[in-house]
Design a protein around this motif. Structure first.
Motif, PDB file in Angstrom:
ATOM      1  N   SER A 116       0.847  -1.191   0.000  1.00 21.16           N
ATOM      2  CA  SER A 116       0.000   0.000   0.000  1.00 21.16           C
ATOM      3  C   SER A 116       0.882   1.240   0.000  1.00 21.16           C
ATOM      4  CB  SER A 116      -0.927   0.035   1.227  1.00 21.16           C
ATOM      5  OG  SER A 116      -1.829  -1.053   1.216  1.00 21.16           O
ATOM      6  N   ILE A 117       0.385   2.312  -0.616  1.00 15.86           N
ATOM      7  CA  ILE A 117       1.074   3.608  -0.608  1.00 15.86           C
ATOM      8  C   ILE A 117       0.115   4.628  -0.004  1.00 15.86           C
ATOM      9  CG2 ILE A 117       2.262   5.364  -1.980  1.00 15.86           C
ATOM     10  CD1 ILE A 117       2.568   3.262  -4.204  1.00 15.86           C
ATOM     11  N   LEU A 118       0.561   5.317   1.032  1.00 12.41           N
ATOM     12  CA  LEU A 118      -0.287   6.282   1.718  1.00 12.41           C
ATOM     13  C   LEU A 118       0.276   7.686   1.547  1.00 12.41           C
ATOM     14  CD1 LEU A 118       0.150   3.540   3.742  1.00 12.41           C
ATOM     15  CD2 LEU A 118      -1.836   4.614   4.791  1.00 12.41           C
ATOM     16  N   ARG A 119      -0.615   8.617   1.239  1.00 15.65           N
ATOM     17  CA  ARG A 119      -0.254  10.030   1.118  1.00 15.65           C
ATOM     18  C   ARG A 119      -1.076  10.826   2.112  1.00 15.65           C
ATOM     19  NH1 ARG A 119       0.650  12.473  -4.667  1.00 15.65           N
ATOM     20  NH2 ARG A 119       2.552  11.262  -4.258  1.00 15.65           N
ATOM     21  N   PHE A 120      -0.494  11.895   2.651  1.00 16.98           N
ATOM     22  CA  PHE A 120      -1.102  12.630   3.756  1.00 16.98           C
ATOM     23  C   PHE A 120      -1.407  14.070   3.362  1.00 16.98           C
ATOM     24  CE2 PHE A 120       1.653   9.264   5.115  1.00 16.98           C
ATOM     25  CZ  PHE A 120       0.797   8.509   5.904  1.00 16.98           C
ATOM     26  N   PRO A 121      -2.340  14.707   4.085  1.00 24.39           N
ATOM     27  CA  PRO A 121      -2.744  16.063   3.714  1.00 24.39           C
ATOM     28  C   PRO A 121      -1.656  17.104   3.923  1.00 24.39           C
ATOM     29  CG  PRO A 121      -3.905  15.345   5.706  1.00 24.39           C
ATOM     30  CD  PRO A 121      -3.189  14.149   5.161  1.00 24.39           C
ATOM     31  N   ASP A 122      -0.692  16.824   4.795  1.00 25.98           N
ATOM     32  CA  ASP A 122       0.380  17.781   5.047  1.00 25.98           C
ATOM     33  C   ASP A 122       1.565  17.437   4.146  1.00 25.98           C
ATOM     34  OD1 ASP A 122       2.686  19.130   6.219  1.00 25.98           O
ATOM     35  OD2 ASP A 122       1.335  19.587   7.885  1.00 25.98           O
ATOM     36  N   SER A 123       2.011  18.399   3.362  1.00 23.72           N
ATOM     37  CA  SER A 123       3.096  18.153   2.414  1.00 23.72           C
ATOM     38  C   SER A 123       4.425  17.869   3.111  1.00 23.72           C
ATOM     39  CB  SER A 123       3.255  19.354   1.476  1.00 23.72           C
ATOM     40  OG  SER A 123       3.523  20.537   2.221  1.00 23.72           O
ATOM     41  N   ASP A 124       4.537  18.221   4.412  1.00 29.18           N
ATOM     42  CA  ASP A 124       5.762  17.929   5.145  1.00 29.18           C
ATOM     43  C   ASP A 124       5.885  16.454   5.506  1.00 29.18           C
ATOM     44  OD1 ASP A 124       6.654  20.539   5.140  1.00 29.18           O
ATOM     45  OD2 ASP A 124       5.662  21.041   7.027  1.00 29.18           O
ATOM     46  N   LEU A 125       4.790  15.727   5.424  1.00 26.89           N
ATOM     47  CA  LEU A 125       4.798  14.310   5.785  1.00 26.89           C
ATOM     48  C   LEU A 125       5.016  13.492   4.520  1.00 26.89           C
ATOM     49  CD1 LEU A 125       4.425  12.519   8.273  1.00 26.89           C
ATOM     50  CD2 LEU A 125       2.004  12.375   7.708  1.00 26.89           C
ATOM     51  N   PRO A 126       6.092  12.701   4.460  1.00 25.04           N
ATOM     52  CA  PRO A 126       6.375  11.954   3.234  1.00 25.04           C
ATOM     53  C   PRO A 126       5.372  10.828   3.007  1.00 25.04           C
ATOM     54  CG  PRO A 126       7.853  11.265   4.993  1.00 25.04           C
ATOM     55  CD  PRO A 126       7.071  12.437   5.529  1.00 25.04           C
ATOM     56  N   ASP A 127       5.216  10.440   1.725  1.00 27.70           N
ATOM     57  CA  ASP A 127       4.436   9.249   1.423  1.00 27.70           C
ATOM     58  C   ASP A 127       5.090   8.053   2.127  1.00 27.70           C
ATOM     59  OD1 ASP A 127       3.040  10.922  -0.199  1.00 27.70           O
ATOM     60  OD2 ASP A 127       3.491   9.890  -2.068  1.00 27.70           O
ATOM     61  N   VAL A 128       4.258   7.082   2.491  1.00 24.03           N
ATOM     62  CA  VAL A 128       4.756   5.885   3.159  1.00 24.03           C
ATOM     63  C   VAL A 128       4.287   4.656   2.397  1.00 24.03           C
ATOM     64  CG1 VAL A 128       4.685   4.484   5.261  1.00 24.03           C
ATOM     65  CG2 VAL A 128       4.833   6.975   5.443  1.00 24.03           C
ATOM     66  N   VAL A 129       5.211   3.749   2.129  1.00 26.09           N
ATOM     67  CA  VAL A 129       4.874   2.457   1.527  1.00 26.09           C
ATOM     68  C   VAL A 129       4.813   1.434   2.656  1.00 26.09           C
ATOM     69  CG1 VAL A 129       5.605   0.624  -0.037  1.00 26.09           C
ATOM     70  CG2 VAL A 129       5.953   3.024  -0.666  1.00 26.09           C
TER      71      VAL A 129
END
Length: 288
Positions: free
Chosen positions: A227-240
Motif C-alpha cells: 500500500s502507498i499512503l499520502r497525507f494532507p500535510d506536504s511535510d509528511l512523506p508518502d509511506v509504503v
C-alpha cells in the motif's frame, strides 16, 4: 501538521516528528549510535523513534535538538510542541489486546491519510471487506484463538472502514488480483455477497477498484501486496507499507516510494477500467 487539521492523527504526527529528527541528524552527520548514547538509549531506539513506532519523551527530543544544532527557540518550540500531541493514543488503542504492535502504526497512518493506493493478491483489501468475509479471513488465520478474540479482530476491521463516512475521508484506490476474487473464502454465499459489496462500493466517488485479470499474465508487482499512503500535510512523506507474516516494512525514503509508485502506475495501466471491473465482478458473482 497541526492538531486540528483534517485527517491528522497521533501516529502520523509521530512519523512526522521522527522524520524531522532523522533529517536533522543526517544533516549533521550524526550516527544513530551517537544519538542513542546521548539520550541514554541505543541505536535501535533512535531507529524506532525516527520511524514513529514509539512515543517520545520531551527531554530526549530536546537533547537531540541540541545535539543536532537546533538552538533557535522558535524552531525548537515547533518541534517540541508536536511531542505531547504525538503521544496521544488513537481510537485503536482500545484494540491493543488484539492489535499486533507492528500493525498499530499502519492503522494510525491509514486514519491520517488523504489517499491510499493498495495492491492485494490474496484477499479483498480489509477496508472493503464485509463482516462475514472478514470473519472468514480472520478465522482461517487464527488457529487456536477463541471466538471472542476473533470477534474483536473483526470489529477492529469494521471500525477502520468508518473512515469512509467522514467528510474528510481518504480517496481509496485498490487493484485486486483476480485470484483473490475467485478464492472461495468463507464459501460461495459469503463470496457472492462480498463481490456484490464491491460493486456497491464503486458507486462511492472516493473509492476506485480495478482488477488485475488472469488474462494479462506476468506483471510488475509479482513481489506481492503493498500500500502507498499520502497525507494532507506536504511535510509528511508518502509511506509504503509492505506486510509480512509477523512484521511489516514502512518505507518513506524517496527512492523506495518512487519505485513502488511506478509499479502501482503500471498495475493501474494494465488492470480493468471501472466499467470492466463491474462487468468482471458480476461474472464472478454469478459463478459463485
Amino acid at each position: 501538521m497541526t492538531q486540528n487539521q483534517p485527517g491528522s492523527g497521533p501516529t502520523a504526527l509521530r512519523i512526522l516528528l521522527g522524520s524531522q529528527l532523522r533529517k536533522l541528524r543526517e544533516a549533521k552527520n550524526v550516527t544513530r549510535e551517537e544519538a542513542g548514547h546521548l539520550i541514554r538509549g541505543s541505536e535501535s531506539k533512535i531507529s524506532r523513534m525516527e520511524l514513529g513506532r514509539v512515543g517520545f519523551k520531551e527531554r530526549d527530543v530536546a537533547d537531540l535538538l541540541t545535539l543536532y544544532g537546533v538552538v533557535d527557540q522558535q524552531a525548537r518550540s515547533a518541534v517540541l510542541d508536536l511531542v505531547a500531541t504525538a503521544n496521544e493514543p488513537g481510537w485503536w488503542h482500545r484494540f491493543n489486546d488484539v492489535l499486533p504492535t507492528w500493525f498499530q502504526a499502519y492503522v494510525g497512518l491509514e486514519e491520517a491519510a488523504a489517499r491510499i493506493r493498495t495492491y492485494e493478491v490474496q484477499f479483498v483489501p480489509g477496508l472493503l471487506q464485509t463482516k462475514e468475509y472478514a470473519r472468514a479471513v480472520v478465522t482461517a488465520g487464527a488457529a487456536g484463538i477463541g471466538a471472542e478474540e476473533i470477534a474483536r479482530r473483526v470489529d477492529l476491521r469494521l471500525e477502520r472502514q468508518r473512515m469512509f463516512d467522514r467528510p474528510d475521508g481518504p480517496v481509496f484506490w485498490a487493484v485486486i488480483d483476480e485470484a483473490a476474487l475467485r478464492r472461495p473464502i468463507g464459501g460461495a454465499e459469503v463470496m457472492r455477497a462480498q463481490i456484490e459489496h464491491l460493486i456497491d462500493l464503486m458507486r462511492q466517488p472516493n473509492i476506485t477498484i480495478q482488477i488485475m485479470p488472469f488474462s494479462f499474465g506476468g506483471h510488475s508487482a509479482e513481489g506481492g501486496a503493498f500500500s502507498i499512503l499520502r497525507f494532507p500535510d506536504s511535510d509528511l512523506p508518502d509511506v509504503v507499507y509492505v506486510e509480512q507474516l509477523a512484521s511489516a516494512l514502512y518505507l518513506d525514503k524517496r527512492e523506495d516510494v518512487d519505485r513502488y509508485t511506478e509499479v502501482m502506475e503500471r498495475l493501474c495501466a494494465v488492470s480493468t477500467t471501472p466499467d470492466e471491473t463491474i462487468e468482471l465482478l458480476r461474472t464472478i458473482a454469478e459463478e459463485f
